[in-house]
Design a protein around this motif. Structure first.
Motif, PDB file in Angstrom:
ATOM      1  N   LEU A  94       0.798  -1.220   0.000  1.00  0.00           N
ATOM      2  CA  LEU A  94       0.000   0.000   0.000  1.00  0.00           C
ATOM      3  C   LEU A  94       0.834   1.276   0.000  1.00  0.00           C
ATOM      4  O   LEU A  94       0.525   2.198  -0.763  1.00  0.00           O
ATOM      5  N   THR A 124      -6.350   1.629   8.156  1.00  0.00           N
ATOM      6  CA  THR A 124      -6.907   0.275   8.097  1.00  0.00           C
ATOM      7  C   THR A 124      -6.971  -0.292   9.498  1.00  0.00           C
ATOM      8  O   THR A 124      -6.058  -0.085  10.305  1.00  0.00           O
ATOM      9  N   GLU A 152      -6.754  -3.326  -0.188  1.00  0.00           N
ATOM     10  CA  GLU A 152      -6.382  -3.211   1.213  1.00  0.00           C
ATOM     11  C   GLU A 152      -7.458  -3.833   2.117  1.00  0.00           C
ATOM     12  O   GLU A 152      -7.160  -4.492   3.110  1.00  0.00           O
ATOM     13  N   ARG A 205      -7.089  -7.582   1.830  1.00  0.00           N
ATOM     14  CA  ARG A 205      -5.762  -8.114   2.142  1.00  0.00           C
ATOM     15  C   ARG A 205      -5.820  -8.923   3.422  1.00  0.00           C
ATOM     16  O   ARG A 205      -6.479  -8.513   4.381  1.00  0.00           O
TER      17      ARG A 205
END
Length: 375
Positions: A34, A54, A370, A373
């Motif tokens: 990222l 996140t 993301e 992930r």
């Protein structure tokens, strides 16, 4: 810019959400980490700055930023900087309305006649639910030719601007995104509680959830740690012409209960987690929020955005790792998104909304990667 675009253009970025699939990715090189991806948005695509937060199961998983929060001052972006979150405001307002439903001060299917001092066409037929899910048919005030996003307005003036026009359709017979719905909801909250919608959001959500970097301004000023917002002569990329500072170009009163709030990635992450985690009202009402509205998917598909729907103040999107729920915003100088799948959430903010559709797709695809992930 027109406030109906506070959500709609950002949703266009979710073409990447709907169109991305593991099968497509099999023939492609592995995605970059990222930080490298967001650096590319800044260096290759000209985005001034970007911040990403996140979390997994409420625990911080990653906070990263790239680019500049203030171009003339050469001030680097930080993950905890504040942004105008535009139509993510609608999710806060919808939450307050549903808390009033929990308290039996409102019901979802009651007509709004008698709940407002302002005249609204079809008030005897329009329900609270139809305002929340954009099926009221009320004309979007930001589409009025006389609307000036930099001017100062009262909610009554914004409603009057919207109802000067014929409704798009009879209540409950179609779907059309309209910021007028949420200005009306803000006024209903005011009438029911005796307090302005800004005060109810503060006392019910901002204070209890300790959202210390979140505000619901009524006057157009930049917050102390706010990233400056920029627009360009042409959509990015490539960057052409100067970066025009649009931080306060759209007034807080013109955005109102539809789009006026300011926040950070961490705060909107915490808010969405509390909301979807059942901390703010019952699971039954969460299920109401998450239920796709008939006609919403066709509306977005007709705009070239398959795989998207809308509930009660929540966006719904298909992703490779499951159905995402969240909210999106787009206002002069700012683009924002927060999404959750399972217990993983991603908030992605940029201090520009001057993006070509392909760059919007790239940006939201990055957020979905993301989101999906492995923790």
């Amino acid at each position: 810019m027109r406030l109906k675009r506070c959500v709609a253009p950002v949703i266009a970025a979710l073409i990447g959400v709907a169109a991305w699939s593991p099968a497509q990715a099999m023939g492609e090189p592995p995605p970059k980490a990222l930080p490298a991806e967001i650096q590319d948005l800044v260096k290759a695509d000209g985005v001034p700055g970007i911040a990403v937060v996140t979390s997994d199961d409420g625990r911080p998983a990653r906070q990263t930023a790239a680019g500049l929060a203030d171009i003339p001052a050469n001030r680097p972006m930080h993950p905890d900087y504040q942004f105008r979150i535009a139509s993510i405001t609608k999710t806060f307002v919808a939450t307050v309305v549903l808390q009033l439903v929990t308290e039996h001060q409102l019901t979802l299917d009651q007509p709004i006649a008698g709940l407002l001092p302002e005249p609204v066409p079809n008030a005897e037929q329009i329900t609270v639910r139809e305002l929340l899910n954009h099926t009221s048919g009320l004309f979007d005030y930001s589409d009025d030719p006389g609307f000036n996003p930099g001017a100062t307005y009262t909610p009554a003036q914004l409603i009057a601007m919207g109802v000067e026009h014929s409704p798009y359709f009879a209540p409950g017979t179609g779907f059309r995104y309209s910021s007028t719905n949420y200005i009306v909801l803000g006024e209903i909250v005011h009438q029911v509680t005796g307090h302005a919608i800004q005060d109810e959001v503060q006392s019910r959500l901002i204070d209890p959830l300790h959202l210390s970097s979140t505000t619901f301004p009524t006057e157009t000023t930049a917050a102390p740690r706010q990233a400056r917002g920029y627009v360009f002569d042409a959509p990015l990329p490539p960057r052409s012409g100067p970066a025009i500072d649009a931080t306060t170009r759209t007034s807080a009163s013109a955005a109102g209960a539809a789009a006026a709030m300011v926040s950070t990635g961490d705060d909107v992450d915490r808010f969405l987690g509390a909301l979807l985690g059942g901390e703010l009202f019952s699971k039954d009402l969460i299920a109401e929020m998450e239920r796709p509205t008939p006609g919403a998917d066709a509306f977005y598909a007709g705009a070239g955005i398959p795989g998207i729907s809308y509930g009660l103040g929540l966006m719904i999107a298909a992703t490779p790792c499951g159905t995402a729920y969240g909210s999106l915003g787009d206002i002069d100088g700012y683009t924002s998104s927060v999404m959750q799948v399972g217990h993983r959430r991603v908030a992605l903010f940029m201090n520009t909304n001057s993006l070509q559709p392909s760059l919007r797709q790239q940006t939201l695809s990055l957020a979905v990667q993301e989101l999906c992930r492995a923790g």
